[in-house]
Design an enzyme around this catalytic site. Structure first.
Site, PDB file in Angstrom:
ATOM      1  N   CYS A 388       0.772  -1.159   0.087  1.00 45.66           N
ATOM      2  CA  CYS A 388       0.054  -0.171  -0.078  1.00 45.66           C
ATOM      3  C   CYS A 388       0.918   1.323   0.069  1.00 45.66           C
ATOM      4  CB  CYS A 388      -0.877  -0.014   1.237  1.00 45.66           C
ATOM      5  SG  CYS A 388      -0.337   0.045   2.976  1.00 45.66           S
ATOM      6  N   HIS A 436      -2.976   1.294   6.708  1.00 48.38           N
ATOM      7  CA  HIS A 436      -3.241   1.310   5.346  1.00 48.38           C
ATOM      8  C   HIS A 436      -3.156   2.693   4.687  1.00 48.38           C
ATOM      9  CE1 HIS A 436      -4.250  -0.718   1.655  1.00 48.38           C
ATOM     10  NE2 HIS A 436      -5.198   0.126   1.437  1.00 48.38           N
ATOM     11  N   HIS A 448      -5.884   1.976  -4.529  1.00 47.79           N
ATOM     12  CA  HIS A 448      -5.021   1.543  -3.674  1.00 47.79           C
ATOM     13  C   HIS A 448      -4.654   0.148  -3.835  1.00 47.79           C
ATOM     14  CE1 HIS A 448      -7.811  -1.090  -1.038  1.00 47.79           C
ATOM     15  NE2 HIS A 448      -8.397  -0.815  -2.337  1.00 47.79           N
TER      16      HIS A 448
END
Length: 476
Positions: A388, A436, A448
């Site tokens: 991420c 995240h 993402h």
């Protein structure tokens, strides 16, 4: 005394003496004896005389008589220095009468000035609200409800006595039904005038046309002519007024044109006014330009993003002057001034702001979207696989922006925001705090690198998982 008559008598006697000298003494004796025969003075009979106000005093109004001399042969004089014939009341004169034998009488006579004329009711002069028609008083609709604003009382001696008028009845100038009002007034001498007036309220006033800029105006070439820009119309009735123009104004011709404005109210009262309208190019070009925002390093062509239109000369965009400069390699705000002048010399100026942003969400979102489908690999930073934070650091680097490698450093290096815009970094508390990160696309969506099963994907931040773990956003 009739001195001419006395003179003639004496001359006749002298003449007689010249003819008959022996009788001179006798004649003189006769004359002396004759004069001695009248020693009675004239009689001024009146103690006073009455003079109606407004009349002029004359001494002949005083009764004077003599036992021998006729009235016409009396010498009558009158001292009027204390006479006040223009004022009601008493004043005095001194009358003197002398007969042919020089017998004199003098007397102070009272002159009594009396007023026997009652005040008269008259319409207020030059009033636009009041008139007489067939014996009725016509009063204008919605004018004053005070009757003495329409009628005044004038007395021959006291002048304007309107303030002393007594009114029986109420005037209602909004009521079109027949009305009657009785007025009564008296003067200082007690003379009374009482009169009942039949009244009819009518709309007798024409509309009022107010020319806002006078009777000679200028209107713009090529634009529509609107009479409301140059005139207003009002009416006492408060009802709708019919307004018309004698002809149209052709604004495609640069010349002076005439038009007559006519206003007619519901009662048919009409007003007309003529307006001279000169058509000319009097308006400046219109500059259509808005503030501009670009990314650092982007090309900028300001002229392509503006337009300049003139009512007569058309598109002047190419002739517009652009002043100021923009350094597209350095973020900041830059003022740009745009000027334009038409053939008639009318000039317009407008200043806009050009914002050069160090970071544009457009670049990061487009780069991020180009990587959709790339696999998720823990610790990978691209170019073919990402975790991420490796995904976000790679995308920002491609956009020319250096950010940290981890979610913590990326969050710490940006500016926290609550009004999300495309290109903002969005963070989530997943398995750990700030566990995240993704790139906001707008509309509640983000791109993402999710996990091994999804890789780089577009997903909604509104689903239950992401909405429940949302931690905040930053902007670079």
């Amino acid at each position: 005394m009739n001195f001419e008559k006395v003179k003639s008598i004496k001359e006749a006697v002298l003449h007689k003496g010249q003819m008959f000298i022996p009788l001179v003494c006798v004649s003189s004796f006769f004359l002396v004896g004759y004069a001695a025969m009248d020693k009675e003075a004239p009689v001024i009979a009146d103690d006073y005389v009455v003079l109606n106000y407004g009349d002029k005093f004359d001494v002949s109004m005083v009764n004077i008589a003599d036992n021998r001399t006729s009235y016409d042969d009396l010498l009558i004089t009158c001292d009027t220095s204390t006479l006040r014939e223009s004022v009601v009341g008493s004043s005095y004169v001194t009358v003197e009468a002398i007969d042919e034998y020089n017998n004199t009488a003098s007397k102070v006579v009272e002159v009594r000035v009396e007023d026997h004329v009652a005040p008269n009711f008259e319409l207020v002069a030059d009033s636009k609200d009041t008139r007489l028609e067939d014996g009725k008083m016509i009063i204008n609709l919605n004018s004053s409800n005070t009757i003495t604003d329409h009628i005044k009382a004038i007395d021959n001696a006291d002048g304007d006595v309107t303030a002393f008028v007594e009114v029986d009845g109420t005037l209602d100038t909004a009521n079109l039904d027949p009305q009657t009002i009785t007025l009564s007034v008296s003067d200082s001498s007690g003379n009374v005038n009482k009169k009942t007036f039949d009244i009819q309220v009518k709309d007798i006033e024409a509309p009022v046309i107010n020319l806002l800029q006078g009777d000679a105006v200028t209107t713009d070439f090529g634009n529509g002519f609107h009479i409301s820009d140059f005139a207003t119309v009002s009416d006492n009735s408060g009802e709708e007024i019919e307004i018309s123009l004698s002809n149209d104004i052709d604004t495609s011709k640069e010349e002076t044109q005439s038009v007559t404005l006519t206003a007619v109210d519901s009662a048919g009262n009409k007003t007309e006014k003529e307006l001279k309208v000169g058509v000319g190019d009097i308006s400046a070009p219109i500059i259509n330009a808005s503030d501009i925002e670009i990314e650092k390093g982007d090309a900028l062509d300001i002229r392509s993003q503006i337009s300049v239109i003139d009512n007569k000369d058309g598109d002047l965009t190419a002739e517009a002057t652009i002043e100021g400069s923009v350094d597209t390699e350095n973020a900041g705000d830059y003022a740009i001034t745009i000027s334009a002048k038409d053939a008639a010399g009318n000039e317009a100026t407008k200043t806009i702001n050009v914002k050069v942003s160090a970071f544009s969400g457009g670049a990061t979102t487009s780069i991020g979207m180009s990587l959709v489908g790339s696999p998720y690999v823990f610790g990978a930073t691209g170019p073919s696989a990402f975790d991420c934070s490796g995904f976000t650091s790679y995308v920002f680097a491609q956009a020319g922006i250096s950010i940290g490698r981890t979610t913590f450093s990326q969050y710490a290096g940006g500016t926290p925001v609550s009004d999300l815009q495309p290109g903002d970094l969005v963070f989530f508390n997943t398995y750990t705090s700030l566990g995240h990160v993704g790139i906001y696309l707008g509309g509640g969506m983000m791109v993402h690198s999710g996990n091994e099963s999804t890789g780089v994907e577009v997903t909604s931040m509104g689903n239950s998982y992401w909405s429940s773990t949302y931690a905040g956003a930053v902007r670079y």
